[in-house]
Design a protein around this motif. Structure first.
Motif, PDB file in Angstrom:
ATOM      1  N   GLY A  13      10.004  10.428  -1.984  1.00 16.05           N
ATOM      2  CA  GLY A  13       9.855   9.000  -1.695  1.00 16.05           C
ATOM      3  C   GLY A  13       8.744   8.760  -0.680  1.00 16.05           C
ATOM      4  N   ASP A  14       8.704   9.585   0.393  1.00 11.94           N
ATOM      5  CA  ASP A  14       7.659   9.417   1.419  1.00 11.94           C
ATOM      6  C   ASP A  14       6.276   9.686   0.826  1.00 11.94           C
ATOM      7  N   ILE A  15       6.177  10.694  -0.031  1.00 14.72           N
ATOM      8  CA  ILE A  15       4.853  11.016  -0.610  1.00 14.72           C
ATOM      9  C   ILE A  15       4.392   9.857  -1.501  1.00 14.72           C
ATOM     10  N   PHE A  16       5.335   9.311  -2.286  1.00 17.84           N
ATOM     11  CA  PHE A  16       4.964   8.149  -3.119  1.00 17.84           C
ATOM     12  C   PHE A  16       4.517   6.983  -2.232  1.00 17.84           C
ATOM     13  N   ARG A  17       5.295   6.704  -1.173  1.00 15.57           N
ATOM     14  CA  ARG A  17       4.963   5.548  -0.318  1.00 15.57           C
ATOM     15  C   ARG A  17       3.615   5.747   0.390  1.00 15.57           C
ATOM     16  N   ALA A  18       3.321   6.996   0.790  1.00 17.12           N
ATOM     17  CA  ALA A  18       2.023   7.264   1.435  1.00 17.12           C
ATOM     18  C   ALA A  18       0.896   6.989   0.445  1.00 17.12           C
ATOM     19  N   ASN A  19       1.110   7.335  -0.823  1.00 21.18           N
ATOM     20  CA  ASN A  19       0.093   7.071  -1.853  1.00 21.18           C
ATOM     21  C   ASN A  19      -0.055   5.581  -2.128  1.00 21.18           C
ATOM     22  N   VAL A  20       1.078   4.860  -2.080  1.00 16.89           N
ATOM     23  CA  VAL A  20       1.015   3.398  -2.256  1.00 16.89           C
ATOM     24  C   VAL A  20       0.170   2.805  -1.127  1.00 16.89           C
ATOM     25  N   ASP A  21       0.448   3.243   0.111  1.00 22.11           N
ATOM     26  CA  ASP A  21      -0.281   2.705   1.267  1.00 22.11           C
ATOM     27  C   ASP A  21      -1.782   2.984   1.174  1.00 22.11           C
ATOM     28  N   ARG A  22      -2.130   4.169   0.647  1.00 23.00           N
ATOM     29  CA  ARG A  22      -3.555   4.527   0.549  1.00 23.00           C
ATOM     30  C   ARG A  22      -4.218   3.938  -0.696  1.00 23.00           C
ATOM     31  N   GLY A  23      -3.393   3.328  -1.574  1.00 26.94           N
ATOM     32  CA  GLY A  23      -3.942   2.711  -2.783  1.00 26.94           C
ATOM     33  C   GLY A  23      -4.492   3.718  -3.785  1.00 26.94           C
ATOM     34  N   THR A  24      -3.913   4.927  -3.828  1.00 30.86           N
ATOM     35  CA  THR A  24      -4.387   5.939  -4.787  1.00 30.86           C
ATOM     36  C   THR A  24      -3.875   5.595  -6.192  1.00 30.86           C
ATOM     37  N   PRO A  25      -4.475   6.195  -7.244  1.00 35.74           N
ATOM     38  CA  PRO A  25      -3.969   5.970  -8.611  1.00 35.74           C
ATOM     39  C   PRO A  25      -2.485   6.372  -8.729  1.00 35.74           C
ATOM     40  N   LEU A  26      -2.096   7.498  -8.060  1.00 34.06           N
ATOM     41  CA  LEU A  26      -0.689   7.911  -8.087  1.00 34.06           C
ATOM     42  C   LEU A  26       0.193   6.836  -7.461  1.00 34.06           C
ATOM     43  N   GLY A  27      -0.278   6.277  -6.340  1.00 27.72           N
ATOM     44  CA  GLY A  27       0.476   5.224  -5.659  1.00 27.72           C
ATOM     45  C   GLY A  27       0.636   3.988  -6.530  1.00 27.72           C
ATOM     46  N   GLU A  28      -0.447   3.602  -7.212  1.00 30.53           N
ATOM     47  CA  GLU A  28      -0.380   2.407  -8.076  1.00 30.53           C
ATOM     48  C   GLU A  28       0.633   2.605  -9.200  1.00 30.53           C
ATOM     49  N   GLU A  29       0.611   3.825  -9.768  1.00 32.91           N
ATOM     50  CA  GLU A  29       1.540   4.140 -10.868  1.00 32.91           C
ATOM     51  C   GLU A  29       2.984   4.149 -10.338  1.00 32.91           C
ATOM     52  N   ALA A  30       3.199   4.844  -9.202  1.00 38.74           N
ATOM     53  CA  ALA A  30       4.550   4.984  -8.652  1.00 38.74           C
ATOM     54  C   ALA A  30       5.136   3.630  -8.259  1.00 38.74           C
ATOM     55  N   GLN A  31       4.301   2.774  -7.691  1.00 39.31           N
ATOM     56  CA  GLN A  31       4.779   1.490  -7.180  1.00 39.31           C
ATOM     57  C   GLN A  31       5.459   0.651  -8.260  1.00 39.31           C
ATOM     58  N   ARG A  32       4.936   0.736  -9.485  1.00 41.62           N
ATOM     59  CA  ARG A  32       5.491  -0.056 -10.592  1.00 41.62           C
ATOM     60  C   ARG A  32       6.957   0.293 -10.809  1.00 41.62           C
ATOM     61  N   TYR A  33       7.271   1.586 -10.692  1.00 36.78           N
ATOM     62  CA  TYR A  33       8.652   2.044 -10.913  1.00 36.78           C
ATOM     63  C   TYR A  33       9.519   1.784  -9.689  1.00 36.78           C
ATOM     64  N   MET A  34       8.977   2.135  -8.514  1.00 33.93           N
ATOM     65  CA  MET A  34       9.774   2.038  -7.288  1.00 33.93           C
ATOM     66  C   MET A  34      10.218   0.605  -7.012  1.00 33.93           C
ATOM     67  N   SER A  35       9.303  -0.354  -7.194  1.00 35.09           N
ATOM     68  CA  SER A  35       9.679  -1.726  -6.845  1.00 35.09           C
ATOM     69  C   SER A  35      10.657  -2.308  -7.850  1.00 35.09           C
TER      70      SER A  35
END
Ligand code: B4P
Length: 187
Positions: A32-54
């Motif tokens: 969860g922390d790794i996904f959230r760090a990627n969301v904060d940095r706006g990486t492609p992984l973060g953008e993808e993960a955010q769709r599911y997490m939210s």
């Protein structure tokens, strides 16, 4: 020491894992922390993960497994690690087995934090007020709990069968829960 900490959303996995990892001298790896760090940095992984997490859904296994494989291959994980929030699906259990087998390692213990559902909903709603996490709304919390009981709770049977699962009462003050976990891990 290779440990896994499981439990429903809001059980206190992250809260406890931070302290327990320091006590044991191993890295704390929270998917969860790794996904959230990627969301904060706006990486492609973060953008993808955010769709599911939210939406309260799990990030697809293919993405999560690749991320954990990469993290566990780093040198600081050689002596051990504490996995927080992974594995969450049967596919992730199998993938983790294969990652470890490659180095002739195995999980030493799986801690399941048991909590009262009403209490975890209250904890998460309180966190929503304090931190405003997008997955801490009443509706998304309900969905996260459903996903947990549907997909993750059955994994405890797998680890029980392997003789690795220890249930720890996650209710009460944070230091009391930490004490119970450390007692279970070192028993
Ligand atoms: P996580 O980051 O793992 O979040 P969580 O389950 O909500 O939190 P946790 O149980 O760690 O609770 P915490 O200590 O923070 O996952 C978030 C999302 O990421 C998932 O829904 C999913 O979309 C995605 N994801 C993560 N891993 C994945 C995987 N393997 N596969 C697919 N998707 C994945 O505690 C919660 C609150 O309670 C805090 O405010 C804390 O202060 C409080 N608290 C803790 N202990 C307490 C106590 N004893 N008393 C009172 N309050 C307490």
């Amino acid at each position: 020491m290779r440990l896994v900490i499981m439990g429903p959303p809001g059980a206190g996995k992250g809260t406890q894992a931070q302290v327990v990892a320091v006590e044991l001298g191993v890295p704390h790896i929270s998917t969860g922390d790794i996904f959230r760090a990627n969301v904060d940095r706006g990486t492609p992984l973060g953008e993808e993960a955010q769709r599911y997490m939210s939406a309260g859904e799990y990030v697809p296994d293919s993405i999560t497994n690749a991320m954990v494989r990469d993290r566990l291959s780093q040198e600081d994980c050689t002596p051990g690690f504490l996995l927080d929030g992974y594995p969450r699906t049967l596919e992730q259990v199998n993938e983790l087995d294969m990652m470890l087998l490659a180095d002739e390692h195995r999980i030493d213990r799986v801690i399941e934090l048991t909590v009262d559902t009403d209490a975890v909903v209250a904890r998460l709603l309180k966190r929503a007020e304090e931190q405003g996490r997008s997955d801490d709304t009443a509706e998304v919390i309900r969905r996260r709990l459903e996903v947990y009981f549907d997909q993750t709770a059955p994994l405890t049977a797998v680890y029980t069968q392997r003789g690795l699962l220890v249930r720890v009462d996650g209710m009460g003050a944070v230091p009391d829960v930490t004490g119970r976990i450390l007692a279970a891990v070192t028993a």
